[in-house]
Design a protein around this motif. Sequence first.
Motif, PDB file in Angstrom:
ATOM      1  N   GLY A  94      -2.241   8.708  -2.303  1.00 50.05           N
ATOM      2  CA  GLY A  94      -3.472   8.026  -1.919  1.00 50.05           C
ATOM      3  C   GLY A  94      -4.189   7.414  -3.115  1.00 50.05           C
ATOM      4  O   GLY A  94      -4.663   6.275  -3.048  1.00 50.05           O
ATOM      5  N   SER A  95      -4.262   8.158  -4.206  1.00 49.18           N
ATOM      6  CA  SER A  95      -4.927   7.636  -5.408  1.00 49.18           C
ATOM      7  C   SER A  95      -4.160   6.453  -5.985  1.00 49.18           C
ATOM      8  O   SER A  95      -4.761   5.454  -6.403  1.00 49.18           O
ATOM      9  CB  SER A  95      -5.049   8.742  -6.462  1.00 49.18           C
ATOM     10  N   LEU A  96      -2.835   6.548  -6.005  1.00 50.17           N
ATOM     11  CA  LEU A  96      -2.033   5.428  -6.503  1.00 50.17           C
ATOM     12  C   LEU A  96      -2.158   4.214  -5.585  1.00 50.17           C
ATOM     13  O   LEU A  96      -2.154   3.073  -6.066  1.00 50.17           O
ATOM     14  CB  LEU A  96      -0.576   5.855  -6.664  1.00 50.17           C
ATOM     15  N   ALA A  97      -2.288   4.436  -4.277  1.00 49.27           N
ATOM     16  CA  ALA A  97      -2.512   3.325  -3.352  1.00 49.27           C
ATOM     17  C   ALA A  97      -3.846   2.653  -3.640  1.00 49.27           C
ATOM     18  O   ALA A  97      -3.954   1.413  -3.584  1.00 49.27           O
ATOM     19  CB  ALA A  97      -2.457   3.817  -1.906  1.00 49.27           C
ATOM     20  N   MET A  98      -4.855   3.443  -3.963  1.00 49.55           N
ATOM     21  CA  MET A  98      -6.160   2.867  -4.296  1.00 49.55           C
ATOM     22  C   MET A  98      -6.083   2.062  -5.596  1.00 49.55           C
ATOM     23  O   MET A  98      -6.684   0.992  -5.715  1.00 49.55           O
ATOM     24  CB  MET A  98      -7.215   3.964  -4.401  1.00 49.55           C
ATOM     25  N   VAL A  99      -5.343   2.582  -6.585  1.00 55.98           N
ATOM     26  CA  VAL A  99      -5.153   1.835  -7.835  1.00 55.98           C
ATOM     27  C   VAL A  99      -4.450   0.513  -7.535  1.00 55.98           C
ATOM     28  O   VAL A  99      -4.857  -0.548  -8.023  1.00 55.98           O
ATOM     29  CB  VAL A  99      -4.344   2.665  -8.861  1.00 55.98           C
ATOM     30  N   TYR A 100      -3.409   0.584  -6.721  1.00 61.50           N
ATOM     31  CA  TYR A 100      -2.653  -0.619  -6.351  1.00 61.50           C
ATOM     32  C   TYR A 100      -3.559  -1.651  -5.684  1.00 61.50           C
ATOM     33  O   TYR A 100      -3.537  -2.836  -6.033  1.00 61.50           O
ATOM     34  CB  TYR A 100      -1.501  -0.215  -5.429  1.00 61.50           C
ATOM     35  N   MET A 101      -4.382  -1.213  -4.723  1.00 58.71           N
ATOM     36  CA  MET A 101      -5.267  -2.153  -4.031  1.00 58.71           C
ATOM     37  C   MET A 101      -6.320  -2.714  -4.980  1.00 58.71           C
ATOM     38  O   MET A 101      -6.655  -3.902  -4.914  1.00 58.71           O
ATOM     39  CB  MET A 101      -5.921  -1.485  -2.824  1.00 58.71           C
TER      40      MET A 101
END
Length: 192
Positions: A94-101
């Motif tokens: 989830g945190s990596l998805a937020m970084v990606y977005m």
Amino acid sequence: MHGPALAGWLLVALCAATGAYCLLRMRSPVVEQRSAAGGEALMGFGMAAMAVPAAVFGPPRWAWLVFGLVFGAAAVRALWAARTDAHHLHHLVGSLAMVYMAVAMAAAPAGGSAHSGHGGPSGVPLITGLLLLYFAGYVLRAGVRLVPVPAPAGAGPAPRPGLALSWGDRAELALACRLSMGIAMFAMLLTM
């Protein structure tokens, strides 16, 4: 995020409410609840801020970089915590998805979509597609876990779970919050 304003505001409300509930869970006497609740509260409030419709508030590029740094630090913390609790692997994704977005939004041209013209033959970038698959699977798994299971015949009256626990310590409420954040993450990824 891009998309209809009403959907954006509904995501803001859902994520903010989930983040607030997770803050309440941080007061729990149950150690397992407290350890996961902080990361989930950060995720809920971060998703709420990111879901504000772009037509209402278009943050400057540096704000997206701050999002990336905050959730990058949360990813490192989740990776460290995953040594003892596998649930933190979900926090890591989830945190990596937020970084990606956040990085995609910082790189997006002003007023344009974060991925305009950068997809493969189908138009969906590989990372976005993989994240969509992960969160779709997570939502389905969490949803199935919330379905009540009937007691076996002759088992007698079912114990009343949660009588000894406060409403903030109920596992099914925590799972419902995780489910709602998974749905919100899926919806946010769809708008990229």
